[in-house]
Design an enzyme around this catalytic site. Structure first.
Site, short mmCIF file in Angstrom:
data_model
loop_
_atom_site.label_atom_id
_atom_site.label_comp_id
_atom_site.label_asym_id
_atom_site.label_seq_id
_atom_site.Cartn_x
_atom_site.Cartn_y
_atom_site.Cartn_z
N ASP A 146 0.81 -1.22 0.00
CA ASP A 146 0.00 0.00 0.00
C ASP A 146 0.84 1.27 0.00
O ASP A 146 0.64 2.16 -0.83
CB ASP A 146 -0.93 -0.02 1.21
CG ASP A 146 -1.78 1.23 1.32
OD1 ASP A 146 -2.94 1.21 0.88
OD2 ASP A 146 -1.28 2.25 1.86
N THR A 178 -5.18 2.46 -0.08
CA THR A 178 -5.18 1.76 -1.37
C THR A 178 -5.61 0.31 -1.18
O THR A 178 -6.36 -0.24 -2.00
CB THR A 178 -3.80 1.83 -2.02
OG1 THR A 178 -3.38 3.20 -2.08
CG2 THR A 178 -3.83 1.26 -3.42
N ASP A 179 -5.15 -0.33 -0.12
CA ASP A 179 -5.61 -1.69 0.19
C ASP A 179 -7.12 -1.71 0.42
O ASP A 179 -7.82 -2.60 -0.08
CB ASP A 179 -4.90 -2.21 1.45
CG ASP A 179 -3.56 -2.85 1.14
OD1 ASP A 179 -3.33 -3.25 -0.02
OD2 ASP A 179 -2.73 -2.95 2.05
N ILE A 180 -7.62 -0.78 1.21
CA ILE A 180 -9.05 -0.74 1.51
C ILE A 180 -9.87 -0.55 0.24
O ILE A 180 -10.87 -1.25 0.00
CB ILE A 180 -9.36 0.40 2.51
CG1 ILE A 180 -8.66 0.16 3.84
CG2 ILE A 180 -10.86 0.55 2.70
CD1 ILE A 180 -9.15 -1.04 4.61
N GLY A 183 -9.90 -3.65 -1.80
CA GLY A 183 -10.85 -4.60 -1.25
C GLY A 183 -12.28 -4.27 -1.63
O GLY A 183 -13.07 -5.16 -1.98
#
Length: 406
Positions: A146, A178-180, A183
């Site tokens: 991220d 960015t990860d969130i 997802g």
């Protein structure tokens, strides 16, 4: 019954983007089975402190980070580097609708667990691969995290103090945004693939990349560049297209003022005791305010320091001017609106008695989110799942434990 209670997900992912997608599907009712490495599990189980504390106040084995993204799942430990483990995963895939994985490109092919191999077992399978850079392109084989993607993908060029201010420089967002977002996009893609399968009867491969998501979420700033050819610069808390739309000092701290149109600016000017601002040609329209922000912002800052944050929020809310405080997380979870929406919940937990959680923001009238399980202990459901889905006896599972397969 949740909206996805008819769906089974095999979650082979770890850390955040994949588990976040799996948690969304689990909250919507899907039967999500989290497959983890025996003895170690998801990397985030060890990403502490802080760790969840037991009734006596001692740390448990469960890191707060892990607890944020694994609610409503079952944990099954399988070593799929071994042929016996690979066979177990294949048998679970045969009874699943969705696989989520975030291994490096080609990483699961060595174990016969890539999309092509599993599609042959289950043609209706929806297989979601999440990587840093996607399945194609010159960066495809690189690992992606991220923080690195926030920099490479342009977000950090927009986040941080203006170059004219002390402390200027790039800053990452305070959560792994960015990860969130990846997802979230992954969950949307899975739901679209389910809808397509309902019509056509076949599954498909979903190729999700953190970089793709980061660039897509540059939103108006991307368009600011693409329409002008000029890269936007960091503006701290200011907005590139709207003025005033940033933080301002108060008598006891700071608050955020978000004026979205000229009528709101007129009302703000009146409350601030400066009604002439609304008729000044330099400030009367948003375009003029953007052009003259260097003149206007200091004037506003001189005016806002004479009231407390609470006073500004009260008078501006009455005037219909959007604004708000800058809360820390203690203030967030004590906020009356957050309390009314019940965004902090608690679930029973085997080690701690109970575990705090942040509620899902999804509010469906007919199929509401149900909080069925706390984030599972490592391997908590191995015997149960292998017995229920694969028909293995207690003795068979014990033998697999003894040999290290599960």
């Amino acid at each position: 019954m949740g909206a996805l209670s008819h769906v089974r997900v095999l979650d082979l992912s770890r850390v955040l983007a994949g588990p976040w997608a799996g948690q969304i599907l689990a909250d919507l009712g899907a039967d999500v089975i989290k497959v983890e490495r025996p003895g170690k599990g998801d990397d985030t189980r060890a990403w502490g402190p802080p760790f969840l504390k037991d009734a006596g106040g001692s740390d448990t084995s469960e890191a707060a980070y892990y607890l944020s993204a694994n609610r409503n799942k079952q944990s099954v430990t399988i070593d799929f580097t071994r042929p016996e483990g690979q066979q177990l995963v294949r048998e679970l895939v045969a009874q699943s609708d969705i696989v989520i994985e975030n291994f490096k490109v080609g990483g699961l092919a060595a174990y016969g667990l890539d999309y092509a191999a599993l599609k042959a077992i289950n043609p209706r399978l929806i297989y979601c691969s999440i990587t840093g850079f996607g399945q194609t392109g010159p960066y495809a084989t690189r690992a992606g995290y991220d923080f690195m993607i926030q920099g490479l993908g342009g977000l950090m060029s927009l986040t941080g103090r203006s170059e004219a201010e002390e402390g200027a420089g790039p800053v990452k967002v305070g959560v792994a945004l960015t990860d969130i977002l990846t997802g979230l996009y992954s969950a949307v893609a899975v739901l679209a693939a389910l809808a397509h399968r309902d019509l056509q009867g076949v599954g498909q491969h979903i190729d999700m990349a953190l970089l793709d998501v980061q660039v897509a979420c540059l939103a108006n700033q991307a368009m600011n560049y693409l329409t002008t050819g000029t890269a936007p610069r960091r503006l701290g808390n200011a907005h590139p297209n709207i003025v005033p739309y940033q933080d301002f000092p108060t008598a006891d701290g700071d608050f955020i003022l978000t004026v979205g149109n000229d009528n709101q600016f007129r009302r703000f000017a009146a409350v601030a005791g400066q009604p002439q601002w609304a008729d000044d040609l330099r400030f009367a329209t948003n375009a003029a305010r953007v052009a003259n922000r260097a003149l206007l912002i200091p004037l506003i800052r001189q005016a806002t320091v004479f009231k407390t944050t609470a006073q500004w929020v009260e008078v501006l809310e009455q005037a219909g001017v959007p604004c708000g405080p800058i809360n820390d997380l203690a203030q967030v979870f004590a906020d009356p609106q957050v309390l009314a929406r019940e965004l902090a919940i608690s679930l029973p937990h085997a080690l701690a008695g109970c575990v705090p959680q942040v509620a899902s923001p999804l509010r469906l009238s007919e199929t509401p989110v149900e909080y069925r399980r706390a984030p599972p202990l490592l391997g908590e459901h191995t015997e149960e799942v292998l017995a229920r889905l694969l028909g293995l006896s207690t003795a068979q599972v014990a033998q697999l434990h003894a040999t290290g397969v599960v």
